[in-house]
Each structure stands twice: as structure tokens, then as C-alpha cells.
Design a protein around this motif. Structure first.
Motif, PDB file in Angstrom:
ATOM      1  N   ASN A 102       0.843  -1.196   0.000  1.00 59.70           N
ATOM      2  CA  ASN A 102       0.000   0.000   0.000  1.00 59.70           C
ATOM      3  C   ASN A 102       0.874   1.240   0.000  1.00 59.70           C
ATOM      4  O   ASN A 102       2.055   1.189   0.311  1.00 59.70           O
ATOM      5  CB  ASN A 102      -0.993   0.015   1.168  1.00 59.70           C
ATOM      6  CG  ASN A 102      -0.309   0.046   2.510  1.00 59.70           C
ATOM      7  OD1 ASN A 102       0.802   0.526   2.653  1.00 59.70           O
ATOM      8  ND2 ASN A 102      -0.971  -0.479   3.522  1.00 59.70           N
ATOM      9  N   ILE A 103       0.255   2.348  -0.373  1.00 57.79           N
ATOM     10  CA  ILE A 103       0.927   3.648  -0.329  1.00 57.79           C
ATOM     11  C   ILE A 103      -0.120   4.681   0.078  1.00 57.79           C
ATOM     12  O   ILE A 103      -1.251   4.654  -0.402  1.00 57.79           O
ATOM     13  CB  ILE A 103       1.602   4.022  -1.675  1.00 57.79           C
ATOM     14  CG1 ILE A 103       2.360   5.349  -1.555  1.00 57.79           C
ATOM     15  CG2 ILE A 103       0.608   4.016  -2.813  1.00 57.79           C
ATOM     16  CD1 ILE A 103       3.254   5.676  -2.744  1.00 57.79           C
ATOM     17  N   THR A 104       0.269   5.536   0.994  1.00 60.56           N
ATOM     18  CA  THR A 104      -0.589   6.634   1.418  1.00 60.56           C
ATOM     19  C   THR A 104       0.147   7.929   1.119  1.00 60.56           C
ATOM     20  O   THR A 104       1.257   8.139   1.607  1.00 60.56           O
ATOM     21  CB  THR A 104      -0.892   6.541   2.927  1.00 60.56           C
ATOM     22  OG1 THR A 104      -1.507   5.284   3.197  1.00 60.56           O
ATOM     23  CG2 THR A 104      -1.798   7.673   3.372  1.00 60.56           C
ATOM     24  N   VAL A 105      -0.466   8.762   0.305  1.00 60.75           N
ATOM     25  CA  VAL A 105       0.142  10.032  -0.099  1.00 60.75           C
ATOM     26  C   VAL A 105      -0.630  11.172   0.538  1.00 60.75           C
ATOM     27  O   VAL A 105      -1.863  11.188   0.505  1.00 60.75           O
ATOM     28  CB  VAL A 105       0.148  10.188  -1.639  1.00 60.75           C
ATOM     29  CG1 VAL A 105       0.725  11.536  -2.041  1.00 60.75           C
ATOM     30  CG2 VAL A 105       0.917   9.050  -2.283  1.00 60.75           C
ATOM     31  N   GLN A 106       0.093  12.100   1.108  1.00 55.65           N
ATOM     32  CA  GLN A 106      -0.503  13.322   1.639  1.00 55.65           C
ATOM     33  C   GLN A 106      -0.032  14.476   0.772  1.00 55.65           C
ATOM     34  O   GLN A 106       1.172  14.754   0.699  1.00 55.65           O
ATOM     35  CB  GLN A 106      -0.083  13.550   3.088  1.00 55.65           C
ATOM     36  CG  GLN A 106      -0.576  12.478   4.021  1.00 55.65           C
ATOM     37  CD  GLN A 106      -0.087  12.705   5.431  1.00 55.65           C
ATOM     38  OE1 GLN A 106       0.998  13.229   5.662  1.00 55.65           O
ATOM     39  NE2 GLN A 106      -0.908  12.316   6.385  1.00 55.65           N
ATOM     40  N   PHE A 107      -0.972  15.119   0.098  1.00 57.95           N
ATOM     41  CA  PHE A 107      -0.648  16.295  -0.707  1.00 57.95           C
ATOM     42  C   PHE A 107      -0.716  17.509   0.211  1.00 57.95           C
ATOM     43  O   PHE A 107      -1.761  17.833   0.743  1.00 57.95           O
ATOM     44  CB  PHE A 107      -1.620  16.415  -1.875  1.00 57.95           C
ATOM     45  CG  PHE A 107      -1.522  15.255  -2.831  1.00 57.95           C
ATOM     46  CD1 PHE A 107      -0.481  15.167  -3.744  1.00 57.95           C
ATOM     47  CD2 PHE A 107      -2.452  14.234  -2.797  1.00 57.95           C
ATOM     48  CE1 PHE A 107      -0.378  14.101  -4.613  1.00 57.95           C
ATOM     49  CE2 PHE A 107      -2.357  13.158  -3.656  1.00 57.95           C
ATOM     50  CZ  PHE A 107      -1.317  13.092  -4.573  1.00 57.95           C
ATOM     51  N   LEU A 108       0.418  18.162   0.391  1.00 56.69           N
ATOM     52  CA  LEU A 108       0.521  19.248   1.354  1.00 56.69           C
ATOM     53  C   LEU A 108       0.388  20.622   0.712  1.00 56.69           C
ATOM     54  O   LEU A 108      -0.060  21.563   1.355  1.00 56.69           O
ATOM     55  CB  LEU A 108       1.853  19.144   2.097  1.00 56.69           C
ATOM     56  CG  LEU A 108       2.097  17.775   2.767  1.00 56.69           C
ATOM     57  CD1 LEU A 108       3.528  17.691   3.290  1.00 56.69           C
ATOM     58  CD2 LEU A 108       1.078  17.531   3.860  1.00 56.69           C
ATOM     59  N   ALA A 109       0.821  20.756  -0.528  1.00 58.43           N
ATOM     60  CA  ALA A 109       0.724  22.003  -1.283  1.00 58.43           C
ATOM     61  C   ALA A 109       0.813  21.652  -2.765  1.00 58.43           C
ATOM     62  O   ALA A 109       1.423  20.646  -3.128  1.00 58.43           O
ATOM     63  CB  ALA A 109       1.840  22.962  -0.900  1.00 58.43           C
ATOM     64  N   ALA A 110       0.224  22.465  -3.596  1.00 61.59           N
ATOM     65  CA  ALA A 110       0.264  22.201  -5.032  1.00 61.59           C
ATOM     66  C   ALA A 110       1.699  22.265  -5.547  1.00 61.59           C
ATOM     67  O   ALA A 110       2.442  23.187  -5.227  1.00 61.59           O
ATOM     68  CB  ALA A 110      -0.608  23.208  -5.771  1.00 61.59           C
ATOM     69  N   ALA A 111       2.079  21.268  -6.328  1.00 59.05           N
ATOM     70  CA  ALA A 111       3.415  21.247  -6.942  1.00 59.05           C
ATOM     71  C   ALA A 111       3.338  22.006  -8.260  1.00 59.05           C
ATOM     72  O   ALA A 111       2.609  21.617  -9.172  1.00 59.05           O
ATOM     73  CB  ALA A 111       3.880  19.819  -7.161  1.00 59.05           C
ATOM     74  N   ALA A 150       8.548  14.917  -0.946  1.00 58.64           N
ATOM     75  CA  ALA A 150       8.755  15.603  -2.222  1.00 58.64           C
ATOM     76  C   ALA A 150       8.716  17.107  -1.967  1.00 58.64           C
ATOM     77  O   ALA A 150       7.883  17.591  -1.205  1.00 58.64           O
ATOM     78  CB  ALA A 150       7.676  15.212  -3.222  1.00 58.64           C
ATOM     79  N   TRP A 151       9.643  17.815  -2.594  1.00 63.64           N
ATOM     80  CA  TRP A 151       9.733  19.257  -2.392  1.00 63.64           C
ATOM     81  C   TRP A 151      10.141  19.928  -3.702  1.00 63.64           C
ATOM     82  O   TRP A 151      10.559  19.283  -4.644  1.00 63.64           O
ATOM     83  CB  TRP A 151      10.731  19.582  -1.277  1.00 63.64           C
ATOM     84  CG  TRP A 151      12.156  19.291  -1.638  1.00 63.64           C
ATOM     85  CD1 TRP A 151      13.074  20.158  -2.172  1.00 63.64           C
ATOM     86  CD2 TRP A 151      12.844  18.037  -1.538  1.00 63.64           C
ATOM     87  NE1 TRP A 151      14.270  19.532  -2.400  1.00 63.64           N
ATOM     88  CE2 TRP A 151      14.157  18.220  -2.017  1.00 63.64           C
ATOM     89  CE3 TRP A 151      12.472  16.771  -1.093  1.00 63.64           C
ATOM     90  CZ2 TRP A 151      15.091  17.201  -2.058  1.00 63.64           C
ATOM     91  CZ3 TRP A 151      13.401  15.746  -1.135  1.00 63.64           C
ATOM     92  CH2 TRP A 151      14.701  15.970  -1.612  1.00 63.64           C
ATOM     93  N   GLN A 152      10.034  21.239  -3.696  1.00 63.62           N
ATOM     94  CA  GLN A 152      10.498  22.010  -4.846  1.00 63.62           C
ATOM     95  C   GLN A 152      11.611  22.933  -4.398  1.00 63.62           C
ATOM     96  O   GLN A 152      12.682  22.460  -4.041  1.00 63.62           O
ATOM     97  CB  GLN A 152       9.335  22.730  -5.522  1.00 63.62           C
ATOM     98  CG  GLN A 152       8.470  21.706  -6.254  1.00 63.62           C
ATOM     99  CD  GLN A 152       7.396  22.282  -7.121  1.00 63.62           C
ATOM    100  OE1 GLN A 152       6.543  23.023  -6.655  1.00 63.62           O
ATOM    101  NE2 GLN A 152       7.425  21.924  -8.401  1.00 63.62           N
ATOM    102  N   GLU A 153      11.391  24.221  -4.390  1.00 71.89           N
ATOM    103  CA  GLU A 153      12.489  25.149  -4.116  1.00 71.89           C
ATOM    104  C   GLU A 153      12.972  25.122  -2.669  1.00 71.89           C
ATOM    105  O   GLU A 153      14.138  25.389  -2.408  1.00 71.89           O
ATOM    106  CB  GLU A 153      12.099  26.578  -4.523  1.00 71.89           C
ATOM    107  CG  GLU A 153      10.909  27.165  -3.786  1.00 71.89           C
ATOM    108  CD  GLU A 153       9.548  26.696  -4.278  1.00 71.89           C
ATOM    109  OE1 GLU A 153       8.569  26.843  -3.515  1.00 71.89           O
ATOM    110  OE2 GLU A 153       9.448  26.182  -5.401  1.00 71.89           O
TER     111      GLU A 153
END
Length: 138
Positions: free
Chosen positions: A80-89, A114-117
Motif C-alpha cells: 500500500n501507499i498513502t500520499v498526503q498532498f501538502l501544497a500544489a506542486a 517531495a519538495w520544490q524550491e
């Protein structure tokens, strides 16, 4: 160091999404995907499925590295995998790194961010449980 040094880390699926190895930290690959049109969700943002795919791929890559260090090969199958979307990428490079919290004989538990800047402001996080089917030794 790039994925040329470890060509088996990424699947054909991952490469089709444009996922590549950005580098290594603590002997764990940091993956990156750029904002290509094929994985766009709403305008100028990543599709959630592409973000999830990046994080799942990061988990598998970390597990493959850990198993390789032990001289082992195995088939990895998601439990299984549980993903939490915290902010729009946004449509900009998106990075992901996994941390193995448990590597057992038959299963593994992995967390991914996962991160961006700004790494301190993750775009998404995930927890994944993976079944490990080790190759039989002759």
C-alpha cells in the motif's frame, strides 16, 4: 553522480515520466522530475498521479540501493501507499527522497518527501509498505 552509474534504479515507467536521479545523499538517490507538459494537471501544476509516481519511484530506488549494498536482488511489490498532498506542486523541478524505516526479510516500510524550491516546505509526503520477494539463490 547520476543515474548512469546505477541504470537499474529507474523503471521504464519512471523514465517515461521524465524522472531522473538528481544525486545521492547518505547513499540514497534523490530523484527529480521537471515540469513537462505530459504530467501537467491543472494549468502550470503537476498532476497528483505524477507526484505520487515520483514518490513511489523514490521508495523503490532507495530499496534497490539498500538491497544492492547487501548483494541481494528482489522483486518489489507494493502492499500500500498513502500520499498526503501538502501544497500544489508547480510546474518546476520536483524532488523526492525516501527513507527506509524498516527493511525486513519479506517487507519494507518507507517514507518519502517531495519538495520544490524549499526542502523545509514539502509539497507531498508518503508512507509505503512494500513486499520483498528475494531471488532464489542457485
Amino acid at each position: 553522480m547520476t543515474d548512469e552509474a546505477h541504470p537499474d534504479l529507474l523503471s521504464h515507467y519512471a523514465r517515461s515520466l521524465g524522472i531522473e536521479v538528481s544525486g545521492f545523499e547518505d547513499n540514497v538517490p534523490v530523484l527529480r522530475v521537471s515540469g513537462i507538459d505530459a504530467i501537467e494537471g491543472r494549468p502550470d501544476h503537476f498532476h497528483g498521479g505524477a507526484t505520487s509516481g515520483l514518490m513511489e519511484t523514490a521508495a523503490y530506488a532507495a530499496l534497490r540501493m539498500a538491497l544492492s549494498e547487501r548483494g541481494e536482488e528482489a522483486q518489489l511489490k507494493p502492499i500500500n501507499i498513502t500520499v498526503q498532498f501538502l501544497a500544489a506542486a508547480k510546474k518546476a523541478p520536483l524532488f523526492a527522497k525516501a527513507r527506509i524505516t524498516k527493511l525486513g526479510r519479506r517487507s519494507a516500510n518507507v517514507t518519502v518527501e517531495a519538495w520544490q524550491e524549499d526542502r523545509e516546505r514539502p509539497r507531498a509526503s508518503a508512507v509505503m509498505n512494500v513486499m520483498i520477494q528475494r531471488d532464489a539463490k542457485a
